[in-house]
Design a protein around this motif. Structure first.
Motif, PDB file in Angstrom:
ATOM      1  N   PRO A   1       0.818  -1.219   0.000  1.00  0.00           N
ATOM      2  CA  PRO A   1       0.000   0.000   0.000  1.00  0.00           C
ATOM      3  C   PRO A   1       0.848   1.263   0.000  1.00  0.00           C
ATOM      4  O   PRO A   1       1.828   1.366   0.742  1.00  0.00           O
ATOM      5  N   ASN A   2       0.479   2.210  -0.856  1.00  0.00           N
ATOM      6  CA  ASN A   2       1.204   3.487  -0.914  1.00  0.00           C
ATOM      7  C   ASN A   2       0.257   4.636  -1.261  1.00  0.00           C
ATOM      8  O   ASN A   2       0.612   5.561  -1.978  1.00  0.00           O
ATOM      9  N   GLY A   3      -0.965   4.549  -0.741  1.00  0.00           N
ATOM     10  CA  GLY A   3      -1.945   5.598  -0.996  1.00  0.00           C
ATOM     11  C   GLY A   3      -1.706   6.833  -0.146  1.00  0.00           C
ATOM     12  O   GLY A   3      -0.868   6.842   0.751  1.00  0.00           O
ATOM     13  N   GLY A   4      -2.465   7.882  -0.449  1.00  0.00           N
ATOM     14  CA  GLY A   4      -2.425   9.090   0.353  1.00  0.00           C
ATOM     15  C   GLY A   4      -1.365  10.099  -0.028  1.00  0.00           C
ATOM     16  O   GLY A   4      -1.268  11.162   0.592  1.00  0.00           O
ATOM     17  N   LEU A   5      -0.574   9.818  -1.048  1.00  0.00           N
ATOM     18  CA  LEU A   5       0.461  10.753  -1.482  1.00  0.00           C
ATOM     19  C   LEU A   5      -0.091  11.731  -2.506  1.00  0.00           C
ATOM     20  O   LEU A   5      -1.156  11.518  -3.084  1.00  0.00           O
ATOM     21  N   ALA A   6       0.617  12.810  -2.752  1.00  0.00           N
ATOM     22  CA  ALA A   6       0.232  13.754  -3.800  1.00  0.00           C
ATOM     23  C   ALA A   6       0.302  13.059  -5.157  1.00  0.00           C
ATOM     24  O   ALA A   6       1.130  12.163  -5.370  1.00  0.00           O
ATOM     25  N   LEU A   7      -0.565  13.464  -6.088  1.00  0.00           N
ATOM     26  CA  LEU A   7      -0.620  12.809  -7.399  1.00  0.00           C
ATOM     27  C   LEU A   7       0.742  12.756  -8.074  1.00  0.00           C
ATOM     28  O   LEU A   7       1.125  11.740  -8.663  1.00  0.00           O
ATOM     29  N   ASP A   8       1.487  13.844  -8.012  1.00  0.00           N
ATOM     30  CA  ASP A   8       2.775  13.910  -8.693  1.00  0.00           C
ATOM     31  C   ASP A   8       3.866  13.089  -8.014  1.00  0.00           C
ATOM     32  O   ASP A   8       4.993  13.020  -8.506  1.00  0.00           O
ATOM     33  N   SER A   9       3.525  12.461  -6.903  1.00  0.00           N
ATOM     34  CA  SER A   9       4.505  11.598  -6.229  1.00  0.00           C
ATOM     35  C   SER A   9       4.611  10.235  -6.915  1.00  0.00           C
ATOM     36  O   SER A   9       5.581   9.508  -6.712  1.00  0.00           O
ATOM     37  N   TYR A  10       3.596   9.916  -7.718  1.00  0.00           N
ATOM     38  CA  TYR A  10       3.560   8.608  -8.370  1.00  0.00           C
ATOM     39  C   TYR A  10       4.130   8.703  -9.793  1.00  0.00           C
ATOM     40  O   TYR A  10       4.129   9.757 -10.422  1.00  0.00           O
ATOM     41  N   SER A  11       4.595   7.560 -10.283  1.00  0.00           N
ATOM     42  CA  SER A  11       5.148   7.503 -11.636  1.00  0.00           C
ATOM     43  C   SER A  11       5.262   6.045 -12.045  1.00  0.00           C
ATOM     44  O   SER A  11       4.946   5.138 -11.255  1.00  0.00           O
ATOM     45  N   TYR A  12       5.734   5.796 -13.262  1.00  0.00           N
ATOM     46  CA  TYR A  12       5.952   4.418 -13.702  1.00  0.00           C
ATOM     47  C   TYR A  12       6.999   3.719 -12.822  1.00  0.00           C
ATOM     48  O   TYR A  12       7.013   2.496 -12.709  1.00  0.00           O
ATOM     49  N   LYS A  13       7.860   4.500 -12.182  1.00  0.00           N
ATOM     50  CA  LYS A  13       8.850   3.929 -11.272  1.00  0.00           C
ATOM     51  C   LYS A  13       8.268   3.676  -9.881  1.00  0.00           C
ATOM     52  O   LYS A  13       8.773   2.834  -9.137  1.00  0.00           O
ATOM     53  N   LYS A  14       7.231   4.426  -9.554  1.00  0.00           N
ATOM     54  CA  LYS A  14       6.588   4.285  -8.249  1.00  0.00           C
ATOM     55  C   LYS A  14       5.077   4.354  -8.446  1.00  0.00           C
ATOM     56  O   LYS A  14       4.422   5.328  -8.106  1.00  0.00           O
ATOM     57  N   PRO A  15       4.482   3.285  -9.013  1.00  0.00           N
ATOM     58  CA  PRO A  15       3.048   3.310  -9.327  1.00  0.00           C
ATOM     59  C   PRO A  15       2.165   3.147  -8.095  1.00  0.00           C
ATOM     60  O   PRO A  15       2.571   2.542  -7.098  1.00  0.00           O
ATOM     61  N   TYR A  16       0.973   3.693  -8.201  1.00  0.00           N
ATOM     62  CA  TYR A  16      -0.039   3.543  -7.159  1.00  0.00           C
ATOM     63  C   TYR A  16      -0.405   2.069  -7.042  1.00  0.00           C
ATOM     64  O   TYR A  16      -0.582   1.375  -8.035  1.00  0.00           O
ATOM     65  N   PHE A  17      -0.542   1.582  -5.819  1.00  0.00           N
ATOM     66  CA  PHE A  17      -0.711   0.143  -5.602  1.00  0.00           C
ATOM     67  C   PHE A  17      -2.058  -0.395  -6.078  1.00  0.00           C
ATOM     68  O   PHE A  17      -2.226  -1.607  -6.227  1.00  0.00           O
ATOM     69  N   LYS A  18      -3.029   0.478  -6.324  1.00  0.00           N
ATOM     70  CA  LYS A  18      -4.312   0.040  -6.882  1.00  0.00           C
ATOM     71  C   LYS A  18      -4.542   0.668  -8.263  1.00  0.00           C
ATOM     72  O   LYS A  18      -5.668   0.964  -8.644  1.00  0.00           O
ATOM     73  N   TYR A  19      -3.453   0.843  -8.986  1.00  0.00           N
ATOM     74  CA  TYR A  19      -3.528   1.487 -10.306  1.00  0.00           C
ATOM     75  C   TYR A  19      -4.412   0.702 -11.280  1.00  0.00           C
ATOM     76  O   TYR A  19      -5.094   1.293 -12.114  1.00  0.00           O
ATOM     77  N   ASP A  20      -4.430  -0.606 -11.148  1.00  0.00           N
ATOM     78  CA  ASP A  20      -5.273  -1.405 -12.037  1.00  0.00           C
ATOM     79  C   ASP A  20      -6.748  -1.339 -11.647  1.00  0.00           C
ATOM     80  O   ASP A  20      -7.592  -0.953 -12.448  1.00  0.00           O
ATOM     81  N   SER A  21      -7.053  -1.716 -10.419  1.00  0.00           N
ATOM     82  CA  SER A  21      -8.448  -1.853 -10.005  1.00  0.00           C
ATOM     83  C   SER A  21      -9.186  -0.524  -9.889  1.00  0.00           C
ATOM     84  O   SER A  21     -10.408  -0.462 -10.094  1.00  0.00           O
ATOM     85  N   GLU A  22      -8.454   0.562  -9.579  1.00  0.00           N
ATOM     86  CA  GLU A  22      -9.119   1.848  -9.387  1.00  0.00           C
ATOM     87  C   GLU A  22      -8.937   2.821 -10.548  1.00  0.00           C
ATOM     88  O   GLU A  22      -9.658   3.823 -10.626  1.00  0.00           O
ATOM     89  N   VAL A  23      -8.015   2.535 -11.451  1.00  0.00           N
ATOM     90  CA  VAL A  23      -7.735   3.480 -12.548  1.00  0.00           C
ATOM     91  C   VAL A  23      -7.895   2.813 -13.911  1.00  0.00           C
ATOM     92  O   VAL A  23      -8.798   3.151 -14.681  1.00  0.00           O
ATOM     93  N   ILE A  24      -7.031   1.874 -14.223  1.00  0.00           N
ATOM     94  CA  ILE A  24      -7.040   1.274 -15.559  1.00  0.00           C
ATOM     95  C   ILE A  24      -8.353   0.557 -15.851  1.00  0.00           C
ATOM     96  O   ILE A  24      -8.826   0.544 -16.989  1.00  0.00           O
ATOM     97  N   SER A  25      -8.968  -0.020 -14.846  1.00  0.00           N
ATOM     98  CA  SER A  25     -10.271  -0.662 -15.057  1.00  0.00           C
ATOM     99  C   SER A  25     -11.299   0.342 -15.575  1.00  0.00           C
ATOM    100  O   SER A  25     -12.144   0.015 -16.419  1.00  0.00           O
ATOM    101  N   LYS A  26     -11.230   1.583 -15.085  1.00  0.00           N
ATOM    102  CA  LYS A  26     -12.153   2.633 -15.550  1.00  0.00           C
ATOM    103  C   LYS A  26     -11.819   3.070 -16.982  1.00  0.00           C
ATOM    104  O   LYS A  26     -12.717   3.326 -17.792  1.00  0.00           O
ATOM    105  N   TYR A  27     -10.534   3.149 -17.284  1.00  0.00           N
ATOM    106  CA  TYR A  27     -10.124   3.522 -18.638  1.00  0.00           C
ATOM    107  C   TYR A  27     -10.558   2.443 -19.633  1.00  0.00           C
ATOM    108  O   TYR A  27     -11.011   2.744 -20.748  1.00  0.00           O
ATOM    109  N   ALA A  28     -10.427   1.190 -19.216  1.00  0.00           N
ATOM    110  CA  ALA A  28     -10.834   0.087 -20.080  1.00  0.00           C
ATOM    111  C   ALA A  28     -12.348   0.082 -20.294  1.00  0.00           C
ATOM    112  O   ALA A  28     -12.824  -0.157 -21.411  1.00  0.00           O
ATOM    113  N   ALA A  29     -13.100   0.351 -19.239  1.00  0.00           N
ATOM    114  CA  ALA A  29     -14.558   0.395 -19.356  1.00  0.00           C
ATOM    115  C   ALA A  29     -15.003   1.516 -20.293  1.00  0.00           C
ATOM    116  O   ALA A  29     -15.954   1.357 -21.063  1.00  0.00           O
ATOM    117  N   PHE A  30     -14.305   2.637 -20.244  1.00  0.00           N
ATOM    118  CA  PHE A  30     -14.615   3.747 -21.140  1.00  0.00           C
ATOM    119  C   PHE A  30     -14.461   3.319 -22.605  1.00  0.00           C
ATOM    120  O   PHE A  30     -15.322   3.602 -23.440  1.00  0.00           O
TER     121      PHE A  30
END
Length: 236
Positions: A152-181
């Motif tokens: 888990p690495n939630g609660g940080l500022a958006l710009d703290s994340y990157s491909y080197k340090k991805p959000y731990f729920k990037y798939d279930s909370e983000v990419i799943s929505k992009y795919a549904a779109f």
């Protein structure tokens, strides 16, 4: 004399090959690094029903987005499709264009409505530009991100994340929505949408290694088999 005959025979063979290629329908695969690696395209090209009728051309580019967004640490900024889309289309005309973006567009951070809006706007813009050429547009959903085993690495500022340090729920909370779109995209300019997200997610144990972003060859095979199943190639 024999040398001249050999050269003429060789040139004739090349001419016949060029003629055969010119009679094939041209398919452009436009996307980010997953497309650039070309695994799923190579797999498709091995199928006789495709190779006999279609010329497959890879226009993938590493790190690219349709959103124009980039991580703070990404130096230089991520490339933007629209800086090269017209030059890609100038290599046509293409009968079919696959458009395959999303994994980079969420910028590996928690879901953000503004970033999602930029992605949706970019997809719509690309569809409009491609459709004007007369090509059939096929949208592929982004493939899943391998979040299994992340800490888990939630609660940080958006710009703290990157491909080197991805959000731990990037798939279930983000990419799943992009795919549904993409799956639910409604437009007369889109010939078809294909869900590659769920097939790769359902085969994540073979689709990914240590790299959580780029599918392994087995993952590319899942993508290709999904495309094969979803398209009536004889009818294109």
């Amino acid at each position: 004399m024999k040398r001249r005959t050999f050269l003429m025979t060789g040139l004739s063979a090349l001419s016949l090959q060029a003629l055969a290629n010119s009679e094939k329908k041209k398919i452009a695969f436009i996307g980010d690094s997953i497309t650039f690696s070309g695994g799923y395209i190579d797999y498709l090209s091995e199928k006789p029903e495709i190779s006999s009728k279609f010329e497959l051309i890879n226009f993938g580019k590493n790190s690219e987005t349709v959103s124009g967004l980039s991580e703070a640490i990404h130096d230089p900024r991520r490339p933007l499709l629209f800086d090269r889309l017209n030059s890609i289309l100038a290599e046509g005309p293409f009968d079919i264009c696959f458009l395959y973006y999303g994994i980079n567009d969420g910028i590996y951070s928690p879901f953000d409505p503004k970033r999602f809006k930029a992605y949706k706007k970019g997809i719509a813009k690309a569809v409009k530009i491609i459709a004007k050429t007369g090509a059939k547009v096929i949208l592929l959903t982004p493939t899943s991100f391998m979040e299994t085993g992340m800490k888990p690495n939630g609660g940080l500022a958006l710009d703290s994340y990157s491909y080197k340090k991805p959000y731990f729920k990037y798939d279930s909370e983000v990419i799943s929505k992009y795919a549904a779109f993409i799956s639910n995209y409604k437009s007369s300019q889109v010939f078809k949408t294909i869900d590659t997200y769920h097939p790769v997610l359902g085969n994540s144990s073979i689709s990914f290694g240590k790299d959580r972003i780029h599918p392994l060859p087995a993952g590319h095979k899942v993508i290709a088999e999904t495309i094969l199943k979803e398209i009536d190639w004889s009818g294109l």
